[in-house]
Design a protein around this motif. Structure first.
Motif, PDB file in Angstrom:
ATOM      1  N   VAL A  84     126.880  55.386  17.137  1.00  0.00           N
ATOM      2  CA  VAL A  84     128.444  55.390  18.261  1.00  0.00           C
ATOM      3  C   VAL A  84     129.142  56.838  18.571  1.00  0.00           C
ATOM      4  N   VAL A  85     129.153  56.335  19.373  1.00  0.00           N
ATOM      5  CA  VAL A  85     129.861  57.682  20.287  1.00  0.00           C
ATOM      6  C   VAL A  85     131.623  57.383  20.180  1.00  0.00           C
ATOM      7  N   GLY A  86     132.044  58.267  20.036  1.00  0.00           N
ATOM      8  CA  GLY A  86     133.755  57.895  20.001  1.00  0.00           C
ATOM      9  C   GLY A  86     135.054  59.194  19.640  1.00  0.00           C
ATOM     10  N   ARG A  87     136.121  58.962  19.491  1.00  0.00           N
ATOM     11  CA  ARG A  87     137.445  59.952  18.961  1.00  0.00           C
ATOM     12  C   ARG A  87     136.810  59.719  18.324  1.00  0.00           C
ATOM     13  N   SER A  88     136.674  59.107  17.281  1.00  0.00           N
ATOM     14  CA  SER A  88     136.647  58.830  15.904  1.00  0.00           C
ATOM     15  C   SER A  88     136.217  59.705  14.913  1.00  0.00           C
ATOM     16  N   PRO A  89     136.744  60.038  13.872  1.00  0.00           N
ATOM     17  CA  PRO A  89     135.509  61.063  12.818  1.00  0.00           C
ATOM     18  C   PRO A  89     134.674  61.122  12.591  1.00  0.00           C
ATOM     19  N   GLU A  90     135.042  59.452  12.555  1.00  0.00           N
ATOM     20  CA  GLU A  90     133.571  58.771  11.420  1.00  0.00           C
ATOM     21  C   GLU A  90     132.289  58.286  12.842  1.00  0.00           C
ATOM     22  N   ALA A  91     132.667  59.022  13.794  1.00  0.00           N
ATOM     23  CA  ALA A  91     131.612  58.375  15.231  1.00  0.00           C
ATOM     24  C   ALA A  91     130.638  59.283  14.343  1.00  0.00           C
ATOM     25  N   ASP A  92     129.941  59.192  14.978  1.00  0.00           N
ATOM     26  CA  ASP A  92     128.328  59.931  14.861  1.00  0.00           C
ATOM     27  C   ASP A  92     128.300  60.910  15.776  1.00  0.00           C
ATOM     28  N   VAL A  93     128.901  60.433  16.974  1.00  0.00           N
ATOM     29  CA  VAL A  93     128.939  61.524  18.009  1.00  0.00           C
ATOM     30  C   VAL A  93     130.077  61.551  18.264  1.00  0.00           C
ATOM     31  N   VAL A  94     131.214  62.515  18.021  1.00  0.00           N
ATOM     32  CA  VAL A  94     132.687  63.017  18.477  1.00  0.00           C
ATOM     33  C   VAL A  94     133.061  63.373  20.022  1.00  0.00           C
ATOM     34  N   LEU A  95     134.063  62.820  20.587  1.00  0.00           N
ATOM     35  CA  LEU A  95     134.070  63.484  21.858  1.00  0.00           C
ATOM     36  C   LEU A  95     136.155  63.782  21.305  1.00  0.00           C
ATOM     37  N   GLU A  96     135.849  64.497  21.454  1.00  0.00           N
ATOM     38  CA  GLU A  96     137.242  65.611  22.085  1.00  0.00           C
ATOM     39  C   GLU A  96     137.806  65.202  22.858  1.00  0.00           C
ATOM     40  N   ASP A  97     138.543  63.889  23.217  1.00  0.00           N
ATOM     41  CA  ASP A  97     139.470  64.096  24.982  1.00  0.00           C
ATOM     42  C   ASP A  97     139.504  62.458  24.628  1.00  0.00           C
ATOM     43  N   GLU A  98     140.846  62.206  25.090  1.00  0.00           N
ATOM     44  CA  GLU A  98     141.133  61.474  25.005  1.00  0.00           C
ATOM     45  C   GLU A  98     141.853  60.016  25.947  1.00  0.00           C
ATOM     46  N   ALA A  99     140.333  60.264  27.016  1.00  0.00           N
ATOM     47  CA  ALA A  99     139.933  59.200  27.171  1.00  0.00           C
ATOM     48  C   ALA A  99     138.536  58.433  27.635  1.00  0.00           C
ATOM     49  N   VAL A 100     138.411  59.241  25.996  1.00  0.00           N
ATOM     50  CA  VAL A 100     137.445  58.510  24.807  1.00  0.00           C
ATOM     51  C   VAL A 100     138.120  57.387  24.197  1.00  0.00           C
ATOM     52  N   SER A 101     137.655  55.829  24.010  1.00  0.00           N
ATOM     53  CA  SER A 101     138.442  54.679  22.960  1.00  0.00           C
ATOM     54  C   SER A 101     137.517  55.559  21.027  1.00  0.00           C
ATOM     55  N   TRP A 102     138.256  54.848  20.908  1.00  0.00           N
ATOM     56  CA  TRP A 102     138.122  55.357  19.254  1.00  0.00           C
ATOM     57  C   TRP A 102     136.483  55.170  18.716  1.00  0.00           C
ATOM     58  N   ASN A 103     136.121  53.752  19.153  1.00  0.00           N
ATOM     59  CA  ASN A 103     134.892  54.012  18.782  1.00  0.00           C
ATOM     60  C   ASN A 103     134.446  52.898  20.516  1.00  0.00           C
ATOM     61  N   HIS A 104     133.444  54.010  21.344  1.00  0.00           N
ATOM     62  CA  HIS A 104     133.420  54.218  23.043  1.00  0.00           C
ATOM     63  C   HIS A 104     131.859  53.464  22.677  1.00  0.00           C
ATOM     64  N   LEU A 105     131.372  54.199  22.524  1.00  0.00           N
ATOM     65  CA  LEU A 105     129.562  53.442  23.428  1.00  0.00           C
ATOM     66  C   LEU A 105     128.560  53.387  22.120  1.00  0.00           C
ATOM     67  N   GLU A 106     128.126  52.665  21.557  1.00  0.00           N
ATOM     68  CA  GLU A 106     126.755  52.548  20.915  1.00  0.00           C
ATOM     69  C   GLU A 106     125.730  52.338  21.141  1.00  0.00           C
ATOM     70  N   ILE A 107     124.432  53.502  20.991  1.00  0.00           N
ATOM     71  CA  ILE A 107     123.627  53.502  21.649  1.00  0.00           C
ATOM     72  C   ILE A 107     122.390  53.053  19.968  1.00  0.00           C
ATOM     73  N   GLU A 108     122.527  52.177  20.022  1.00  0.00           N
ATOM     74  CA  GLU A 108     120.626  51.305  19.953  1.00  0.00           C
ATOM     75  C   GLU A 108     119.365  51.758  19.760  1.00  0.00           C
TER      76      GLU A 108
END
Length: 195
Positions: A25-49
């Motif tokens: 999971v890519v997102g702004r959440s500290p629990e995301a696997d890939v954390v992106l510090e960016d206000e334009a990014v949702s908490w849980n933005h994208l999933e790569i499976e």
């Protein structure tokens, strides 16, 4: 070798993240696997499976959406080597690192399209805004930009685009959307990359 995401943002050096888990999971959440510090990014933005050797990207109903090779990611899509995802101000390039053993037979994912050097240069100029480091353009190059890049007239640039469209089976009635459709096919087939 595991597939990787190469992350870059304007003004920062790119770095890579291995895609070793079944779900990333890519997102702004500290629990995301890939954390992106960016206000334009949702908490849980994208999933790569990962499904075996296949990577699938899914936008998780993010606020600002995700682009895959310049196209909105509106449904789950398969990722291929060299694909580029845009998440907020971040560029994520997919590298699968898959190597085919000598003598192995592999079914082609897409039919190969043979381009002349002139057509390949036109294709590269068309998609240059998508590929520029630090530039997150959501559009292909204009006819004037292509003409300037290739040192030809706009009329010649248009003729070359028309020839490219014919080879890529992009219909002539696509109107103003035609350059974007040509660019999407060029990126999908990797025709702007050196051979």
């Amino acid at each position: 070798m595991d597939p990787r995401l190469w992350l870059s943002k304007s003004g920062e050096a790119p770095h890579s993240v291995p895609l070793t888990e079944e779900r990333t999971v890519v997102g702004r959440s500290p629990e995301a696997d890939v954390v992106l510090e960016d206000e334009a990014v949702s908490w849980n933005h994208l999933e790569i499976e990962r499904r075996g050797d296949v990577l699938m990207a899914t936008d998780l109903d993010s606020r600002n959406g995700t682009a895959l090779n310049g196209e909105p990611l509106e449904r789950p899509r398969r990722l291929r080597d060299g694909d580029t995802l845009i998440v907020g101000d971040h560029r994520l390039e997919v590298k699968t690192g898959s190597v085919t053993p000598a003598g192995a037979t592999v079914a082609a994912a897409e039919p190969s399209v043979a381009l002349s050097e002139e057509e390949r240069a036109t294709a590269a100029a068309l998609v240059a805004p998508y590929r520029s480091e630090g530039a997150f353009a959501g559009r292909p190059a204009t006819r004037a930009e292509i003409a300037t890049e290739l040192h030809v007239s706009e009329r010649t640039a248009q003729r070359r685009l028309d020839a490219l469209a014919a080879k890529l089976d992009v219909p002539g009635d696509a109107g103003r959307d035609r350059p974007r459709q040509i660019a999407a096919r060029v990126i999908e087939l990797g025709l702007d990359r050196p051979r």
